[in-house]
Write a protein that holds these residues in place. Structure first.
Motif, PDB file in Angstrom:
ATOM      1  N   ILE A   1      -1.071  10.825   5.868  1.00  0.00           N
ATOM      2  CA  ILE A   1       0.420  10.113   5.181  1.00  0.00           C
ATOM      3  C   ILE A   1       1.291   9.703   6.517  1.00  0.00           C
ATOM      4  CG2 ILE A   1       2.008  10.428   3.532  1.00  0.00           C
ATOM      5  CD1 ILE A   1       0.136  11.799   1.928  1.00  0.00           C
TER       6      ILE A   1
ATOM      7  N   THR B   1      -0.502   5.697   3.086  1.00  0.00           N
ATOM      8  CA  THR B   1      -1.739   6.536   3.578  1.00  0.00           C
ATOM      9  C   THR B   1      -2.129   5.889   5.014  1.00  0.00           C
ATOM     10  OG1 THR B   1      -3.200   4.929   1.913  1.00  0.00           O
ATOM     11  CG2 THR B   1      -2.490   7.138   1.201  1.00  0.00           C
ATOM     12  N   GLN B   2      -2.443   6.660   5.917  1.00  0.00           N
ATOM     13  CA  GLN B   2      -2.961   6.043   7.255  1.00  0.00           C
ATOM     14  C   GLN B   2      -4.167   6.798   7.604  1.00  0.00           C
ATOM     15  OE1 GLN B   2       0.027   5.786  10.462  1.00  0.00           O
ATOM     16  NE2 GLN B   2      -1.002   3.894  11.091  1.00  0.00           N
TER      17      GLN B   2
ATOM     18  N   PHE C   1       1.942   5.023  -1.021  1.00  0.00           N
ATOM     19  CA  PHE C   1       1.496   6.244  -1.664  1.00  0.00           C
ATOM     20  C   PHE C   1       2.404   6.775  -2.764  1.00  0.00           C
ATOM     21  CE2 PHE C   1      -1.051   9.856  -1.948  1.00  0.00           C
ATOM     22  CZ  PHE C   1      -0.193  10.944  -1.630  1.00  0.00           C
TER      23      PHE C   1
ATOM     24  N   SER D   1       0.820  -1.277   0.074  1.00  0.00           N
ATOM     25  CA  SER D   1       0.052   0.118   0.026  1.00  0.00           C
ATOM     26  C   SER D   1       0.963   1.154  -0.057  1.00  0.00           C
ATOM     27  CB  SER D   1      -0.953  -0.289   1.276  1.00  0.00           C
ATOM     28  OG  SER D   1      -1.546  -0.969   1.114  1.00  0.00           O
TER      29      SER D   1
END
Length: 123
Positions: free
Chosen positions: A107, A102-103, A29, A27
């Motif tokens: 970010i 991304t969290q 970004f 995942s």
């Protein structure tokens, strides 16, 4: 979440060549800089080469003119072409990448590491 998988290590004679590759997946970004460190037995880990998102590169003095780092931005991959290898290049080579994921609504950036690959230069 994020994985770095290396390939291309092995045994080579002095003067030979090897090409290391490291692919980042997960995942992601954005990937900022990527690079390679190495650690020989009894020695400190040292930065071998690094390449930024803008393709700027820097190398350890000991490998300048012999090693070339490159990056495939579409494949999230970094390569290290090693020519004119010397016995003192023997080490475990580990790739790293400074990656943003991304969290939630934000970010987060962290350094991620590969598992390491052995390079042995010997006759």
């Amino acid at each position: 979440q994020v994985q770095l998988v290396e390939s291309g290590g092995g045994l080579v004679q002095p003067g030979g060549s090897l090409r290391l590759s490291c692919a980042a997946s997960g995942s992601i970004f954005s990937i900022y800089h990527m690079g390679w460190y190495r650690q020989a037995p009894g020695k400190q880990r040292e930065l071998v080469a690094r390449i930024t998102s803008g393709s700027s590169t820097n190398y350890a003095d000991s490998v300048k003119g012999r090693f070339t780092i490159s990056r495939d931005y579409a494949e999230n991959t970094v390569h290290l072409q090693m020519n004119s290898l010397k016995p003192e290049d023997t080490a475990v080579y580990s790739c790293y990448a400074h990656i943003a994921i991304t969290q939630g609504v934000g970010i987060m950036t962290s350094d991620y590491w590969g598992q390491g690959t052995q390079v042995t230069v010997s006759a």
